[in-house]
Design a protein around this motif. Structure first.
Motif, mmCIF file in Angstrom:
data_model
loop_
_atom_site.group_PDB
_atom_site.id
_atom_site.type_symbol
_atom_site.label_atom_id
_atom_site.label_comp_id
_atom_site.label_asym_id
_atom_site.label_seq_id
_atom_site.Cartn_x
_atom_site.Cartn_y
_atom_site.Cartn_z
ATOM 1 N N SER A 75 0.816 -1.217 0.000
ATOM 2 C CA SER A 75 0.000 0.000 0.000
ATOM 3 C C SER A 75 0.847 1.263 0.000
ATOM 4 N N LEU A 76 2.144 1.108 0.122
ATOM 5 C CA LEU A 76 3.038 2.268 0.111
ATOM 6 C C LEU A 76 4.061 2.202 -1.012
ATOM 7 N N ASN A 77 4.086 1.123 -1.742
ATOM 8 C CA ASN A 77 5.153 0.900 -2.712
ATOM 9 C C ASN A 77 6.505 1.189 -2.065
ATOM 10 N N ALA A 78 6.724 0.545 -0.947
ATOM 11 C CA ALA A 78 7.950 0.790 -0.195
ATOM 12 C C ALA A 78 8.384 -0.507 0.492
ATOM 13 N N TYR A 79 9.592 -0.481 1.001
ATOM 14 C CA TYR A 79 10.219 -1.715 1.464
ATOM 15 C C TYR A 79 10.735 -1.564 2.891
ATOM 16 N N VAL A 80 10.563 -2.647 3.664
ATOM 17 C CA VAL A 80 11.087 -2.661 5.033
ATOM 18 C C VAL A 80 11.928 -3.903 5.246
ATOM 19 N N GLY A 81 12.890 -3.786 6.117
ATOM 20 C CA GLY A 81 13.709 -4.935 6.452
ATOM 21 C C GLY A 81 12.959 -5.887 7.354
ATOM 22 N N CYS A 82 13.332 -7.150 7.288
ATOM 23 C CA CYS A 82 12.750 -8.147 8.182
ATOM 24 C C CYS A 82 13.863 -8.794 8.971
ATOM 25 N N GLY A 83 13.676 -8.847 10.269
ATOM 26 C CA GLY A 83 14.726 -9.382 11.127
ATOM 27 C C GLY A 83 14.693 -10.888 11.264
ATOM 28 N N ASP A 84 13.701 -11.530 10.669
ATOM 29 C CA ASP A 84 13.548 -12.976 10.852
ATOM 30 C C ASP A 84 13.414 -13.691 9.512
ATOM 31 N N PRO A 85 14.513 -13.785 8.784
ATOM 32 C CA PRO A 85 14.467 -14.393 7.455
ATOM 33 C C PRO A 85 14.430 -15.910 7.494
ATOM 34 N N LYS A 86 14.719 -16.486 8.651
ATOM 35 C CA LYS A 86 15.008 -17.922 8.687
ATOM 36 C C LYS A 86 13.888 -18.773 8.108
ATOM 37 N N GLU A 87 12.671 -18.424 8.491
ATOM 38 C CA GLU A 87 11.578 -19.279 8.044
ATOM 39 C C GLU A 87 10.500 -18.437 7.381
ATOM 40 N N HIS A 88 9.777 -19.069 6.487
ATOM 41 C CA HIS A 88 8.613 -18.386 5.929
ATOM 42 C C HIS A 88 7.605 -18.207 7.037
ATOM 43 N N HIS A 89 7.030 -17.047 7.043
ATOM 44 C CA HIS A 89 6.049 -16.775 8.094
ATOM 45 C C HIS A 89 4.992 -15.843 7.544
ATOM 46 N N SER A 90 3.886 -15.799 8.238
ATOM 47 C CA SER A 90 2.862 -14.817 7.866
ATOM 48 C C SER A 90 3.337 -13.459 8.358
ATOM 49 N N SER A 91 2.830 -12.429 7.751
ATOM 50 C CA SER A 91 3.218 -11.075 8.135
ATOM 51 C C SER A 91 1.989 -10.208 8.286
ATOM 52 N N GLN A 92 1.952 -9.488 9.388
ATOM 53 C CA GLN A 92 0.947 -8.440 9.529
ATOM 54 C C GLN A 92 1.695 -7.163 9.868
ATOM 55 N N PHE A 93 1.519 -6.172 9.013
ATOM 56 C CA PHE A 93 2.238 -4.915 9.190
ATOM 57 C C PHE A 93 1.333 -3.855 9.795
ATOM 58 N N PHE A 94 1.899 -3.124 10.742
ATOM 59 C CA PHE A 94 1.201 -2.008 11.370
ATOM 60 C C PHE A 94 2.018 -0.754 11.087
ATOM 61 N N ILE A 95 1.375 0.198 10.436
ATOM 62 C CA ILE A 95 2.102 1.362 9.940
ATOM 63 C C ILE A 95 1.562 2.619 10.611
ATOM 64 N N CYS A 96 2.447 3.341 11.280
ATOM 65 C CA CYS A 96 2.018 4.552 11.987
ATOM 66 C C CYS A 96 1.998 5.741 11.021
ATOM 67 N N HIS A 97 0.856 6.393 10.960
ATOM 68 C CA HIS A 97 0.707 7.547 10.080
ATOM 69 C C HIS A 97 1.513 8.742 10.553
ATOM 70 N N ASP A 98 1.852 8.759 11.848
ATOM 71 C CA ASP A 98 2.549 9.923 12.390
ATOM 72 C C ASP A 98 4.060 9.807 12.204
#
Lengths: 172, 172
Positions: free
Chosen positions: B103-126
């Motif tokens: 929804s932002l056309n942007a990228y974030v790092g993930c600290g847990d690459p080891k296993e495939h996992h589900s992801s839920q992102f929470f993005i602060c508007h402020d």
DNA sequence: AACAATAATGTTACATTATAACATTACATA
DNA sequence: TATGTAATGTTATAATGTAACATTATTGTT
């Protein structure tokens, strides 16, 4: 034992997966009728342009691209340009008549504009169709989890990709 | 009464909201270290270019734009062009080292690459920061709901926008 | 009806995001 | 050291979306 009446919200199927062969003309007509009524009640103008864009979004249950709409729009309305489409889509989205599927940069019609609701989209990789739920359980669980770390939700986006029943059946 | 052991998956906080002032250098270093190890184990090449892009993604907890990365990359690597960045991001995403926020056309790092996992992102508007959960309850509920209409999930995208605790506090 | 204010659309230009296609270089390993 | 593959370089262009200002249509008021 108390009952939390606040949580007694309904799980709705806003837009189920439709059989590959269904009378889509009815979907389209119902959507236009609902849109007209929605705008009527609120004193908003569903102009010919906006209605045409809405019709193009509703040409199927697959998300439609903005530039795809533009191409079709041009055929009967040669002065169309990108802003023509994006403005109409903005209006339709504000009114809940259309939703954007963020992960596809594409747009789908919504048959339930009357009230703001949560949306969970299910997108079939095979037929491309989209189903939409307004599931209070999913939405509520996400809110509950968010509240655990003090996060106040404005907007939830849930877009699930996979394979619908009909496409799974027809692959056997 | 039976217990469903299949559902005994853990709810993980992959990446919590961090205080505005925290020792971010540690986040960055940990991410690079984890990435190196991940690639080492799998015999993959975390080339200088890929590592540099990963570092740029990890410059903060806010999602970073591809062309923002490109601008910074150019400063030390003049031959960079869009494909340079997108290829590196593709590699990093495949390895689970980076996620795209659709929804932002942007990228974030993930600290847990080891296993495939589900992801839920929470993005602060402020503050723009992103937190990532791997919440089996949310993921499981979505799967359960999907199964009710025969939908088989490949991929779940959950992106929640709102206001984080710290920003809410500081606005009072 | 005439007018003014506002909303909607037209028009041009451009910004942003992403990929295709082919050339070159670096790396792994036989 | 040769050779195939992976990674990167390079140019061009596709796809998505917006800014800014002009024009036209509509609404509400005299």
């Amino acid at each position: 034992m108390s009952v939390n009446y606040n949580s007694m919200k309904k799980n709705k199927i806003i837009n189920p997966f439709k059989p590959a062969k269904h009378k889509h003309q009815d979907c389209l007509q119902a959507a236009i009728k609902a849109a007209k009524q929605h705008c009527d009640v609120l004193g908003l103008r569903l102009t010919p342009l906006r209605q045409r864009v809405l019709e193009l979004v509703w040409q199927s249950h697959e998300p439609v691209k903005a530039y795809g709409i533009l191409d079709e729009l041009k055929q009967g309305h040669s002065s169309s340009a990108p802003p023509t489409v994006y403005r109409a889509l903005d209006f339709l989205q504000e009114q809940g008549l259309v939703h954007k599927i963020e992960s596809l940069n594409a747009y789908v019609g919504c048959g339930d504009p009357k009230e703001h609701h949560s949306s969970q989209f299910f997108i079939c990789h095979d037929c491309g169709s989209v189903a939409e739920l307004d599931d209070a359980d999913i939405s509520g669980l996400i809110q509950k989890k968010a509240s655990h770390f003090g996060f106040k939700i404005d907007n939830e986006m849930v877009e699930i990709k996979g394979h619908c029943q009909e496409c799974r059946d027809s692959r056997k």
